[in-house]
Design a protein around this motif. Structure first.
Motif, mmCIF file in Angstrom:
data_model
loop_
_atom_site.group_PDB
_atom_site.id
_atom_site.type_symbol
_atom_site.label_atom_id
_atom_site.label_comp_id
_atom_site.label_asym_id
_atom_site.label_seq_id
_atom_site.Cartn_x
_atom_site.Cartn_y
_atom_site.Cartn_z
ATOM 1 N N SER A 1 0.141 3.007 9.897
ATOM 2 C CA SER A 1 0.564 3.028 8.600
ATOM 3 C C SER A 1 2.147 3.030 8.343
ATOM 4 O O SER A 1 2.468 2.992 7.215
ATOM 5 N N ARG A 2 2.814 4.118 9.303
ATOM 6 C CA ARG A 2 3.592 4.405 8.560
ATOM 7 C C ARG A 2 4.684 2.883 8.449
ATOM 8 O O ARG A 2 5.601 2.982 7.078
ATOM 9 N N LEU A 3 5.008 2.144 9.186
ATOM 10 C CA LEU A 3 5.359 0.713 8.859
ATOM 11 C C LEU A 3 5.129 0.317 7.962
ATOM 12 O O LEU A 3 5.433 -0.425 7.289
ATOM 13 N N SER A 4 3.424 0.392 7.349
ATOM 14 C CA SER A 4 3.022 -0.227 6.292
ATOM 15 C C SER A 4 3.567 -0.415 5.400
ATOM 16 O O SER A 4 3.428 -1.200 3.890
ATOM 17 N N ARG A 5 4.422 1.357 5.314
ATOM 18 C CA ARG A 5 4.525 1.410 3.963
ATOM 19 C C ARG A 5 6.396 1.411 3.384
ATOM 20 O O ARG A 5 6.808 1.753 2.653
ATOM 21 N N HIS A 6 6.966 0.863 4.813
ATOM 22 C CA HIS A 6 8.290 0.541 4.797
ATOM 23 C C HIS A 6 8.388 -0.601 4.025
ATOM 24 O O HIS A 6 8.057 -1.492 3.698
ATOM 25 N N ALA A 7 9.796 -0.170 3.003
ATOM 26 C CA ALA A 7 9.973 -1.219 2.117
ATOM 27 C C ALA A 7 10.795 -2.631 2.799
ATOM 28 O O ALA A 7 9.916 -3.517 1.694
ATOM 29 N N ALA A 8 11.115 -2.989 4.121
ATOM 30 C CA ALA A 8 10.586 -4.497 4.299
ATOM 31 C C ALA A 8 9.220 -4.690 4.608
ATOM 32 O O ALA A 8 9.174 -6.099 4.780
ATOM 33 N N PHE A 9 8.457 -4.420 4.571
ATOM 34 C CA PHE A 9 6.873 -4.427 5.101
ATOM 35 C C PHE A 9 5.889 -4.345 4.182
ATOM 36 O O PHE A 9 4.964 -5.959 3.810
ATOM 37 N N SER A 10 5.700 -3.546 3.633
ATOM 38 C CA SER A 10 5.165 -3.758 2.074
ATOM 39 C C SER A 10 4.474 -4.775 1.438
ATOM 40 O O SER A 10 3.663 -4.402 0.813
#
Length: 270
Positions: free
Chosen positions: A241-250
């Protein structure tokens, strides 16, 4: 000119391993492709492109479709030289001569190209090898999930396929959960690596199970991503969930997950 060109069916969460890595380490990646159905009328090549009706009729570059494809595919001899297994995603060096296949290897290529800007492949040989361990573990999960998801799409899922996938899911997520305990923000080292990227991409792809609950209900099977599954692997799902919201992932992950949820709401019994 891009540093790497990728040809694939779209959308494909597994090529996001490369595009996410590219955003993090400043590598320029070009993606070409279309839906699996439409790729049957494309020329599979470094210069991949749609073929017109007359081109399709006269094309000598034809092969029988493999997993996920049916009918005739149009692959050039140079494509097969660069990609001996004839599969997508298919990546190429800028001159088109060197082919890189399998999504984890394509992601590794991006990490190597951008290693001076961001150490996505670890900071030493030990970290790099630990990252490889996670990528190797993901291969078993990826293979089982491909078989399982295709069986859901085709309506041929069996209790045996479901059981094997359920067990594989628990092993994979259990390992990820264990690796994040205690108090670790990333799977390897102190910053995001391609091990984290691979995990997020594979779990995003597996989220397609949510869009077809009806196939499981018909067979009396419980969804693997059932309500409360995140409580069984809290650290793994929090990491996702946290990484899904990361600017490189989202840019890749969030629209895809929203589309799955919309499909689930619109077709609850599919």
């Amino acid at each position: 000119m891009s540093d790497l060109r990728i040809f694939s069916y779209l959308p494909n969460p597994r090529i996001w391993k490369a595009t996410i890595a590219a955003r993090l380490c400043g590598v320029e990646v070009e993606v070409r492709g279309s839906s699996p159905k439409e790729l049957q009328s494309w020329l599979w090549d470094f210069d991949a492109h749609p073929l017109s009706g007359s081109d399709l009729a006269t094309s000598a570059d034809t092969q029988t479709g493999k997993v996920g494809f049916t009918g005739t595919l149009h692959k050039t001899a140079s494509f097969m030289e660069a990609h001996p297994f004839g599969t997508v995603p298919a990546a190429f060096s800028p001159d088109g001569k060197t082919g890189i296949f399998e999504s984890n290897s394509i992601m590794r290529a991006v990490a190597r190209l951008g290693e001076k800007r961001f150490p996505l492949y670890g900071r030493d040989a030990y970290e790099a090898s630990r990252i490889d361990s996670f990528l190797d573990a993901s291969l078993v999960f990826a293979r089982d999930s491909q078989i399982y998801l295709l069986s859901l799409i085709s309506g041929t899922v069996t209790p045996e396929t479901h059981s094997r996938m359920r067990d594989g899911f628990k092993i994979y997520l259990g390992g990820i959960n264990q690796s994040l305990s205690p108090n670790r923000d990333f799977l390897v080292g102190n910053s995001v690596t391609i091990a984290d990227i691979c995990f997020v991409a594979e779990l995003a792809l597996f989220s397609n199970e949510k869009a077809r609950p009806g196939e499981l209900i018909k067979k009396g099977l419980e969804p693997i991503l059932h309500y409360g599954i995140d409580a069984e692997f809290p650290l793994a799902f929090a990491h996702f969930s946290r990484l899904s919201r990361h600017a490189a992932f989202s840019p890749d992950i969030e629209p895809y997950l929203k589309k799955i949820e919309s499909s689930r709401a619109a077709h609850p019994n599919r």
